[in-house]
Write a protein that holds these residues in place. Structure first.
Motif, mmCIF file in Angstrom:
data_model
loop_
_atom_site.group_PDB
_atom_site.id
_atom_site.type_symbol
_atom_site.label_atom_id
_atom_site.label_comp_id
_atom_site.label_asym_id
_atom_site.label_seq_id
_atom_site.Cartn_x
_atom_site.Cartn_y
_atom_site.Cartn_z
ATOM 1 N N ASN A 29 0.829 -1.208 0.000
ATOM 2 C CA ASN A 29 0.000 0.000 0.000
ATOM 3 C C ASN A 29 0.864 1.259 0.000
ATOM 4 O OD1 ASN A 29 -2.343 -1.484 0.019
ATOM 5 N ND2 ASN A 29 -2.628 -1.367 2.223
ATOM 6 N N THR A 30 1.946 1.236 0.764
ATOM 7 C CA THR A 30 2.858 2.380 0.789
ATOM 8 C C THR A 30 3.485 2.595 -0.582
ATOM 9 O OG1 THR A 30 3.339 1.999 3.123
ATOM 10 C CG2 THR A 30 4.906 3.343 1.900
ATOM 11 N N THR A 34 2.951 5.937 -2.918
ATOM 12 C CA THR A 34 4.132 6.653 -3.400
ATOM 13 C C THR A 34 4.104 6.767 -4.924
ATOM 14 O OG1 THR A 34 5.434 5.899 -1.526
ATOM 15 C CG2 THR A 34 6.656 6.668 -3.446
ATOM 16 N N ARG A 35 3.703 5.709 -5.589
ATOM 17 C CA ARG A 35 3.598 5.729 -7.056
ATOM 18 C C ARG A 35 2.535 6.746 -7.501
ATOM 19 N NH1 ARG A 35 3.187 0.109 -8.713
ATOM 20 N NH2 ARG A 35 5.430 0.146 -8.542
ATOM 21 N N ALA A 36 1.418 6.803 -6.791
ATOM 22 C CA ALA A 36 0.365 7.774 -7.119
ATOM 23 C C ALA A 36 0.859 9.196 -6.883
ATOM 24 C CB ALA A 36 -0.885 7.499 -6.289
ATOM 25 N N PHE A 37 1.603 9.419 -5.795
ATOM 26 C CA PHE A 37 2.173 10.742 -5.518
ATOM 27 C C PHE A 37 3.140 11.150 -6.622
ATOM 28 C CE2 PHE A 37 5.554 13.348 -3.661
ATOM 29 C CZ PHE A 37 4.813 14.436 -3.232
ATOM 30 N N GLN A 38 3.989 10.221 -7.062
ATOM 31 C CA GLN A 38 4.931 10.526 -8.137
ATOM 32 C C GLN A 38 4.198 10.846 -9.435
ATOM 33 O OE1 GLN A 38 7.433 7.062 -8.112
ATOM 34 N NE2 GLN A 38 8.760 7.866 -6.505
ATOM 35 N N ALA A 39 3.094 10.141 -9.701
ATOM 36 C CA ALA A 39 2.306 10.430 -10.907
ATOM 37 C C ALA A 39 1.703 11.827 -10.813
ATOM 38 C CB ALA A 39 1.211 9.386 -11.088
ATOM 39 N N THR A 68 4.821 3.307 -17.806
ATOM 40 C CA THR A 68 5.938 2.652 -17.125
ATOM 41 C C THR A 68 5.638 2.396 -15.654
ATOM 42 O OG1 THR A 68 6.960 4.807 -16.723
ATOM 43 C CG2 THR A 68 7.704 3.565 -18.657
ATOM 44 N N MET A 69 4.803 3.246 -15.026
ATOM 45 C CA MET A 69 4.472 2.999 -13.629
ATOM 46 C C MET A 69 2.997 2.670 -13.432
ATOM 47 S SD MET A 69 5.286 6.666 -11.930
ATOM 48 C CE MET A 69 4.454 8.135 -12.426
ATOM 49 N N ASN A 70 2.279 2.387 -14.526
ATOM 50 C CA ASN A 70 0.876 1.990 -14.460
ATOM 51 C C ASN A 70 0.080 3.005 -13.643
ATOM 52 O OD1 ASN A 70 -1.407 0.470 -14.936
ATOM 53 N ND2 ASN A 70 -1.045 -0.898 -13.203
ATOM 54 N N THR A 108 -3.160 5.023 -9.380
ATOM 55 C CA THR A 108 -2.503 3.852 -9.960
ATOM 56 C C THR A 108 -3.555 2.832 -10.365
ATOM 57 O OG1 THR A 108 -2.258 2.715 -7.849
ATOM 58 C CG2 THR A 108 -0.484 4.205 -8.494
ATOM 59 N N GLY A 109 -3.123 1.836 -11.116
ATOM 60 C CA GLY A 109 -4.037 0.812 -11.587
ATOM 61 C C GLY A 109 -4.616 -0.052 -10.488
ATOM 62 N N VAL A 110 -3.984 -0.094 -9.323
ATOM 63 C CA VAL A 110 -4.448 -0.949 -8.232
ATOM 64 C C VAL A 110 -5.169 -0.171 -7.133
ATOM 65 C CG1 VAL A 110 -3.500 -3.211 -7.697
ATOM 66 C CG2 VAL A 110 -1.958 -1.350 -8.075
ATOM 67 N N GLY A 111 -5.410 1.129 -7.348
ATOM 68 C CA GLY A 111 -6.205 1.882 -6.394
ATOM 69 C C GLY A 111 -5.467 2.879 -5.538
ATOM 70 N N GLY A 112 -4.163 3.063 -5.737
ATOM 71 C CA GLY A 112 -3.440 4.085 -4.985
ATOM 72 C C GLY A 112 -3.831 5.466 -5.481
#
Length: 128
Positions: A29-30, A34-39, A68-70, A108-112
């Motif tokens: 989840n973290t 983080t991936r969503a924040f970067q997007a 690249t980061m979905n 993100t694709g998984v809900g972040g």
């Protein structure tokens, strides 16, 4: 006696496995947040580089996808107000700062999900 010790060891093993499983989900989840924040941050950078994103008359919305980061980001930019340029900026009285508010929602694709707000000022000729 050996059955009691075996039962205690089994309970300890099951507890350790469930703790490890929980920690794995927490780290996943973290990573997604983080991936969503970067997007969202990347969306803000791309929106600043997009022509016409700082429009005084209408709020603009830009959508960006990062394969690249979905992940993806939706950036909304809207005009707030005119103000004098900051003191010490080197600009004279013939210009003013057009202030904008940018909001970027990354997902993100998984809900972040993450939302980032940013203020932007653009120096423009003073309107009389």
């Amino acid at each position: 006696m050996s059955l009691v010790i075996l039962m205690i060891l089994t309970i300890l093993g099951i507890t350790a496995m469930s703790t490890a499983s929980l920690e794995e989900r927490m780290s996943g989840n973290t990573q997604e947040s983080t991936r969503a924040f970067q997007a969202a941050e990347s969306g803000l950078n791309q929106a600043l580089n997009a022509a016409g994103s700082l429009d005084l008359n209408v709020a603009t919305t830009n959508n960006f996808t990062y394969s690249t980061m979905n992940a993806s980001a939706t950036v909304t930019t809207e005009f707030v107000q005119f103000t004098p340029p900051k003191r010490g900026s080197g600009f004279g009285n013939s210009v003013e700062a057009a202030n904008f508010d940018q909001s970027s929602a990354g997902s993100t694709g998984v809900g972040g999900k993450a939302v980032v707000h940013q203020g932007v000022a653009q120096i423009v000729p003073k309107s009389n």
